[in-house]
Design a protein around this motif. Structure first.
Motif, mmCIF file in Angstrom:
data_model
loop_
_atom_site.group_PDB
_atom_site.id
_atom_site.type_symbol
_atom_site.label_atom_id
_atom_site.label_comp_id
_atom_site.label_asym_id
_atom_site.label_seq_id
_atom_site.Cartn_x
_atom_site.Cartn_y
_atom_site.Cartn_z
ATOM 1 N N ALA A 117 0.843 -1.206 0.000
ATOM 2 C CA ALA A 117 0.000 0.000 0.000
ATOM 3 C C ALA A 117 0.873 1.250 0.000
ATOM 4 N N LEU A 118 1.907 1.274 0.833
ATOM 5 C CA LEU A 118 2.805 2.433 0.855
ATOM 6 C C LEU A 118 3.564 2.535 -0.459
ATOM 7 N N SER A 119 4.002 1.428 -0.994
ATOM 8 C CA SER A 119 4.706 1.439 -2.279
ATOM 9 C C SER A 119 3.816 2.012 -3.384
ATOM 10 N N ARG A 120 2.552 1.600 -3.414
ATOM 11 C CA ARG A 120 1.615 2.108 -4.430
ATOM 12 C C ARG A 120 1.350 3.601 -4.253
ATOM 13 N N SER A 121 1.166 4.030 -3.012
ATOM 14 C CA SER A 121 0.888 5.459 -2.811
ATOM 15 C C SER A 121 2.114 6.296 -3.166
ATOM 16 N N LEU A 122 3.314 5.774 -2.921
ATOM 17 C CA LEU A 122 4.532 6.477 -3.344
ATOM 18 C C LEU A 122 4.627 6.538 -4.865
ATOM 19 N N ARG A 123 4.245 5.455 -5.516
ATOM 20 C CA ARG A 123 4.263 5.430 -6.994
ATOM 21 C C ARG A 123 3.296 6.465 -7.558
ATOM 22 N N MET A 124 2.129 6.581 -6.976
ATOM 23 C CA MET A 124 1.144 7.552 -7.463
ATOM 24 C C MET A 124 1.667 8.979 -7.324
ATOM 25 N N THR A 135 0.602 21.398 -15.556
ATOM 26 C CA THR A 135 -0.493 20.421 -15.532
ATOM 27 C C THR A 135 -0.605 19.704 -14.183
ATOM 28 N N LYS A 136 0.322 19.985 -13.293
ATOM 29 C CA LYS A 136 0.325 19.306 -11.990
ATOM 30 C C LYS A 136 -0.816 19.829 -11.122
ATOM 31 N N ASP A 137 -1.523 18.935 -10.505
ATOM 32 C CA ASP A 137 -2.606 19.274 -9.589
ATOM 33 C C ASP A 137 -2.024 19.311 -8.176
ATOM 34 N N LEU A 138 -1.678 20.530 -7.706
ATOM 35 C CA LEU A 138 -0.999 20.662 -6.415
ATOM 36 C C LEU A 138 -1.846 20.174 -5.247
ATOM 37 N N LYS A 143 -2.805 15.691 -1.177
ATOM 38 C CA LYS A 143 -3.606 14.554 -0.718
ATOM 39 C C LYS A 143 -2.832 13.254 -0.879
ATOM 40 N N MET A 144 -2.066 13.149 -1.975
ATOM 41 C CA MET A 144 -1.278 11.931 -2.198
ATOM 42 C C MET A 144 -0.174 11.784 -1.153
ATOM 43 N N LEU A 149 1.764 9.276 3.988
ATOM 44 C CA LEU A 149 1.997 9.371 5.427
ATOM 45 C C LEU A 149 1.096 8.409 6.187
ATOM 46 N N ARG A 150 -0.168 8.355 5.806
ATOM 47 C CA ARG A 150 -1.107 7.416 6.456
ATOM 48 C C ARG A 150 -0.619 5.981 6.274
#
Length: 162
Positions: A117-124, A135-138, A143-144, A149-150
């Motif tokens: 889960a942490l690996s996936r959230s880091l990838r996102m 184009t980056k959504d700050l 939130k990502m 962190l969660r």
């Protein structure tokens, strides 16, 4: 009446002087005065707690930052990763951390879900961070990073139980 910025400045001075306990004492005074800590003060507490060998307090500060929805970025998450999962930190790059997390999950089947889960959230967040600024959504990035962190806190708790 001093605010969180004043306390953070004092905490930074104490950090630079390597007065770890003074950082924690200033944080306690700030909270006792009813002043909400900012990102810098939370990270100061994490660093000071880690230097004093108090990983539990570092985790508590990370969870408080999460509960307060404080903004976090790559630098802040790196500090937390280094403090809370030093064996998974590697060279500090997201790719290195992700690789180490996958290895952790393979080594310990009880941690595979949380590590992935942490690996996936880091990838996102890594994918979003690579996008051009225009184009980056700050807001989405913030939130990502909060999700990272969660997921980090969940993994650390599960690792500590084992």
């Amino acid at each position: 009446v001093p605010g969180s910025s004043s306390f953070s400045a004092c905490m930074l001075a104490a950090l630079k002087a390597k007065r770890w306990q003074q950082v924690l004492d200033l944080n306690t005074k700030m909270i006792d005065a009813g002043i909400l800590p900012n990102s810098q003060s939370y990270f100061g507490v994490v660093l000071a707690s880690t230097r004093l060998g108090d990983r539990a307090s570092a985790l508590k500060a990370a969870e408080s930052a999460l509960d307060s929805e404080l903004p976090i970025n790559h630098q802040g998450l790196n500090l937390l990763l280094k403090a809370l999962l030093p064996d998974s930190f590697g060279d500090g790059s997201i790719a290195s951390v992700r690789s180490n997390l996958r290895s952790l999950g393979k080594q310990n089947k009880d941690l595979v879900v949380a590590a992935n889960a942490l690996s996936r959230s880091l990838r996102m967040v890594e994918t979003e961070e690579r996008r051009p600024k225009r184009t980056k959504d700050l807001e989405n990035c913030e939130k990502m990073w909060q999700t990272c962190l969660r997921d980090l806190c969940v993994l650390v708790h599960q690792k500590d139980v084992l």
